[in-house]
Design an enzyme around this catalytic site. Structure first.
Site, PDB file in Angstrom:
ATOM      1  N   CYS A 183      64.144  36.583  35.849  1.00 41.86           N
ATOM      2  CA  CYS A 183      64.219  36.944  37.274  1.00 41.86           C
ATOM      3  C   CYS A 183      65.393  36.298  38.005  1.00 41.86           C
ATOM      4  O   CYS A 183      65.753  36.733  39.095  1.00 41.86           O
ATOM      5  CB  CYS A 183      62.906  36.609  37.971  1.00 41.86           C
ATOM      6  SG  CYS A 183      61.524  37.569  37.330  1.00 41.86           S
ATOM      7  N   HIS A 198      64.103  36.104  45.896  1.00 45.33           N
ATOM      8  CA  HIS A 198      63.523  36.896  44.809  1.00 45.33           C
ATOM      9  C   HIS A 198      62.151  37.396  45.259  1.00 45.33           C
ATOM     10  O   HIS A 198      61.385  36.663  45.871  1.00 45.33           O
ATOM     11  CB  HIS A 198      63.383  36.016  43.563  1.00 45.33           C
ATOM     12  CG  HIS A 198      62.636  36.666  42.449  1.00 45.33           C
ATOM     13  ND1 HIS A 198      62.923  37.953  42.036  1.00 45.33           N
ATOM     14  CD2 HIS A 198      61.614  36.235  41.666  1.00 45.33           C
ATOM     15  CE1 HIS A 198      62.102  38.266  41.044  1.00 45.33           C
ATOM     16  NE2 HIS A 198      61.308  37.247  40.810  1.00 45.33           N
ATOM     17  N   ASN A 229      57.729  43.145  41.844  1.00 46.57           N
ATOM     18  CA  ASN A 229      58.735  42.254  41.257  1.00 46.57           C
ATOM     19  C   ASN A 229      59.604  43.057  40.273  1.00 46.57           C
ATOM     20  O   ASN A 229      59.125  43.471  39.226  1.00 46.57           O
ATOM     21  CB  ASN A 229      58.019  41.104  40.539  1.00 46.57           C
ATOM     22  CG  ASN A 229      58.981  40.084  39.944  1.00 46.57           C
ATOM     23  OD1 ASN A 229      60.182  40.327  39.866  1.00 46.57           O
ATOM     24  ND2 ASN A 229      58.446  38.960  39.515  1.00 46.57           N
TER      25      ASN A 229
HETATM   26  N1  COA Z   1      42.559  42.306  40.393  1.00 45.58           N
HETATM   27  C1  COA Z   1      41.439  41.631  40.618  1.00 45.58           C
HETATM   28  N2  COA Z   1      41.212  40.394  40.157  1.00 45.58           N
HETATM   29  C2  COA Z   1      42.197  39.825  39.447  1.00 45.58           C
HETATM   30  C3  COA Z   1      43.391  40.475  39.146  1.00 45.58           C
HETATM   31  C4  COA Z   1      43.550  41.773  39.662  1.00 45.58           C
HETATM   32  N3  COA Z   1      44.685  42.484  39.468  1.00 45.58           N
HETATM   33  N4  COA Z   1      44.171  39.647  38.421  1.00 45.58           N
HETATM   34  C5  COA Z   1      43.494  38.518  38.259  1.00 45.58           C
HETATM   35  N5  COA Z   1      42.281  38.613  38.856  1.00 45.58           N
HETATM   36  C6  COA Z   1      41.218  37.618  38.937  1.00 45.58           C
HETATM   37  C7  COA Z   1      41.320  36.576  37.870  1.00 45.58           C
HETATM   38  O1  COA Z   1      40.712  37.054  36.676  1.00 45.58           O
HETATM   39  C8  COA Z   1      40.566  35.428  38.478  1.00 45.58           C
HETATM   40  O2  COA Z   1      39.185  35.659  38.277  1.00 45.58           O
HETATM   41  P1  COA Z   1      38.202  34.436  37.902  1.00 45.58           P
HETATM   42  O3  COA Z   1      38.329  33.470  39.056  1.00 45.58           O
HETATM   43  O4  COA Z   1      36.884  35.099  37.820  1.00 45.58           O
HETATM   44  O5  COA Z   1      38.733  33.907  36.620  1.00 45.58           O
HETATM   45  C9  COA Z   1      40.825  35.571  39.969  1.00 45.58           C
HETATM   46  O6  COA Z   1      41.347  36.897  40.156  1.00 45.58           O
HETATM   47  C10 COA Z   1      41.809  34.585  40.561  1.00 45.58           C
HETATM   48  O7  COA Z   1      42.881  34.468  39.686  1.00 45.58           O
HETATM   49  P2  COA Z   1      44.034  33.460  39.990  1.00 45.58           P
HETATM   50  O8  COA Z   1      45.017  33.550  38.868  1.00 45.58           O
HETATM   51  O9  COA Z   1      43.514  32.122  40.356  1.00 45.58           O
HETATM   52  O10 COA Z   1      44.655  34.121  41.321  1.00 45.58           O
HETATM   53  P3  COA Z   1      45.878  33.653  42.175  1.00 45.58           P
HETATM   54  O11 COA Z   1      45.474  33.463  43.566  1.00 45.58           O
HETATM   55  O12 COA Z   1      46.663  32.552  41.496  1.00 45.58           O
HETATM   56  O13 COA Z   1      46.803  34.952  42.129  1.00 45.58           O
HETATM   57  C11 COA Z   1      48.735  35.781  40.950  1.00 45.58           C
HETATM   58  C12 COA Z   1      47.236  35.455  40.904  1.00 45.58           C
HETATM   59  C13 COA Z   1      49.179  36.207  39.556  1.00 45.58           C
HETATM   60  C14 COA Z   1      48.958  36.893  41.959  1.00 45.58           C
HETATM   61  C15 COA Z   1      49.521  34.516  41.394  1.00 45.58           C
HETATM   62  O14 COA Z   1      49.133  33.409  40.620  1.00 45.58           O
HETATM   63  C16 COA Z   1      51.003  34.687  41.251  1.00 45.58           C
HETATM   64  O15 COA Z   1      51.619  35.493  41.918  1.00 45.58           O
HETATM   65  N6  COA Z   1      51.637  33.869  40.405  1.00 45.58           N
HETATM   66  C17 COA Z   1      53.082  33.929  40.213  1.00 45.58           C
HETATM   67  C18 COA Z   1      53.431  35.151  39.436  1.00 45.58           C
HETATM   68  C19 COA Z   1      54.864  35.449  39.511  1.00 45.58           C
HETATM   69  O16 COA Z   1      55.400  35.621  40.566  1.00 45.58           O
HETATM   70  N7  COA Z   1      55.508  35.521  38.354  1.00 45.58           N
HETATM   71  C20 COA Z   1      56.862  35.878  38.250  1.00 45.58           C
HETATM   72  C21 COA Z   1      57.722  34.757  38.694  1.00 45.58           C
HETATM   73  S1  COA Z   1      59.345  35.291  38.617  1.00 45.58           S
END
Ligand code: COA
Length: 322
Positions: free
Chosen positions: A113, A249, A279
Site C-alpha cells: 500500500c 492512504h 482500499n
Molecule cells: N462483517 C461482520 N463481522 C465481521 C466482519 C464482517 N465483514 N469481519 C470481521 N467480523 C467480526 C469478527 O469475526 C469479530 O467477531 P468476534 O468478536 O465474534 O470474533 C468482530 O467482527 C470484530 O472483529 P475485529 O477484528 O475486532 O474488528 P475491528 O474493529 O478491529 O475491525 C477491521 C476489523 C479489519 C475493519 C480493522 O481491524 C481494520 O481495518 N484493520 C486494518 C486493516 C487495514 O487497513 N489493512 C490494510 C492496511 S494497508
C-alpha cells in the site's frame, strides 16, 4: 538546482461497482458493520478480462493529458503494484508498449500500500539528479484477484483501481521532501503467502489470498502514520497549520480519522475516498489526489501531505507544493 513538480494527475476506476448490500449476499456481513468499522460503502471491481496494466494505461493517459505534454515526452515509467499482469515482464514495460513510448527506463516497485510513495520518492530522485524530465508514476492494483471472497474479514475492505501523476522538472520545489521506511519483521501480520520461489506451481488455495491480523495492523497503522507525519513536518520546520490538505492512504476511515487527530488536522482538510473506493493499495493516494484535483478542492499552490502504510510493513510520506 532542478526540482520536480506534479504536472498532471489521472485516475481510473473499473465500471463495475460492488456495494456492501451486494456483499451481504456473498458473506455473513452487514452494510452497517462494514460502514461502522471501515467507513466503506462501495468499491470498484475489475471486469474479468481487465488487468492492472489496463487500468494503469487509462490513468496514465489522463495524467499525461492533464500535464499538457505529448506521450513521447515521458522518459521514465514507474508502476507501483503488488498485483502485476504477469510474473514478468514488469507491468511498467507493458504500459510502455501500450503507450508506445520508446526505450525509457520502465520498472515496477513493490511496496504494497505504500508503493506509490516509494515510486514517487524514486522518480523525484531521477528528476533532481537529471536522470529524467517527465516521469510517469502510476499506482495500479487488482486486489479483487487476491481476495478470498468467502473471508468476510478481508474481502469487504479492498477494491480495484489506478491513479497516476506526471512528475516534471521545475525551477521551484513541487516535491519538497519524501520519506520512506520499512520494518520487515511484521511480515505475517499482513501478507499473501504464495510466491514464485515458495511453491508457486502447487499453491494451496488459502495461500493465494490476503491474510491479515486486522486489529494489530490497525494499531500499527495509526501510530506509524502519526510518526511519519511528524517526521515530515519537523524535517521541514513546518506545522500542521502550514498544510492545505492531508491526502492519506485510504484503508479505513477510522485509521484516517485517528491519524488526522494525532496530527491535529481537522477532517475538513482531509481528502477521503475510502467510502467510494475502499482500499486500492498503491492506487489509493494518487486516486484520492486526482479526485480532489478534478473536483477543484486541491488547487495549484496548495501544500499537501501524502502518507501511506502497508504490508511489509512499509510506510512513506511526501510533502508537496501542488
Ligand atoms: N462483517 C461482520 N463481522 C465481521 C466482519 C464482517 N465483514 N469481519 C470481521 N467480523 C467480526 C469478527 O469475526 C469479530 O467477531 P468476534 O468478536 O465474534 O470474533 C468482530 O467482527 C470484530 O472483529 P475485529 O477484528 O475486532 O474488528 P475491528 O474493529 O478491529 O475491525 C477491521 C476489523 C479489519 C475493519 C480493522 O481491524 C481494520 O481495518 N484493520 C486494518 C486493516 C487495514 O487497513 N489493512 C490494510 C492496511 S494497508
Amino acid at each position: 538546482m532542478t526540482f520536480a513538480r506534479i504536472a498532471g494527475t489521472g485516475g481510473y476506476l473499473p465500471e463495475r461497482v460492488l456495494t456492501n448490500k451486494d456483499l451481504e449476499k456473498m458473506v455473513e456481513t452487514t452494510d452497517e458493520w462494514i460502514q461502522e468499522r471501515s467507513g466503506i460503502k462501495r468499491r470498484h471491481i475489475a471486469a474479468d478480462n481487465e488487468t492492472t496494466s489496463d487500468m494503469a494505461v487509462a490513468a496514465g493517459r489522463k495524467a499525461i493529458e492533464a500535464a499538457g505534454i505529448e506521450t513521447g515526452a515521458i522518459d521514465l515509467i514507474i508502476v507501483a503494484t503488488t498485483t502485476p499482469d504477469k510474473v514478468f515482464p514488469s507491468t511498467a514495460c507493458i504500459v510502455q508498449r501500450r503507450l508506445d513510448i520508446a526505450k525509457t527506463p520502465a520498472f515496477d516497485v513493490h511496496a504494497a500500500c505504500s508503493g506509490f510513495l516509494y515510486a514517487l520518492d524514486i522518480a523525484n530522485r531521477f528528476i533532481v539528479t537529471g536522470g529524467a524530465t517527465n516521469a510517469l508514476v502510476i499506482g495500479s492494483e487488482t486486489y479483487s484477484r487476491i481476495l478470498d471472497w468467502t473471508d468476510r474479514s478481508t474481502c469487504v475492505l479492498f477494491g480495484d483501481g489506478a491513479g497516476a501523476v506526471v512528475l516534471s522538472t521545475s525551477d521551484e520545489a513541487g516535491i519538497i521532501s519524501t520519506h520512506i521506511h520499512s520494518e520487515g519483521k511484521h511480515e505475517e501480520l499482513l501478507h499473501v503467502p504464495a510466491g514464485i520461489s515458495s511453491g508457486y506451481a502447487d499453491v494451496q488455495r488459502e495461500a493465494a489470498f490476503i491474510q491479515m491480523k486486522g486489529n494489530e495492523v490497525f494499531k500499527k497503522a495509526v501510530n506509524t502514520l502519526g510518526s511519519i507525519a511528524r517526521e515530515t513536518l519537523e524535517g521541514n520546520n513546518l506545522s500542521q497549520k502550514d498544510l492545505t490538505w492531508l491526502v492519506p492512504h485510504q484503508a479505513n476511515l477510522r485509521i484516517i480519522k485517528a491519524a488526522a487527530k494525532k496530527l491535529g488536522m481537522p477532517m475538513e482538510r482531509v481528502i477521503v475516498t475510502v467510502d467510494e473506493h475502499a482500499n486500492t493499495s498503491s492506487a489509493s493516494v494518487p486516486l484520492a489526489l486526482d479526485v480532489a484535483v478534478r473536483d477543484g478542492r486541491i488547487k495549484r499552490g496548495d501544500m499537501l501531505l501524502f502518507e501511506a502504510f502497508g504490508a511489509g510493513f512499509t510506510w512513506g510520506s511526501a510533502l508537496v507544493r501542488y
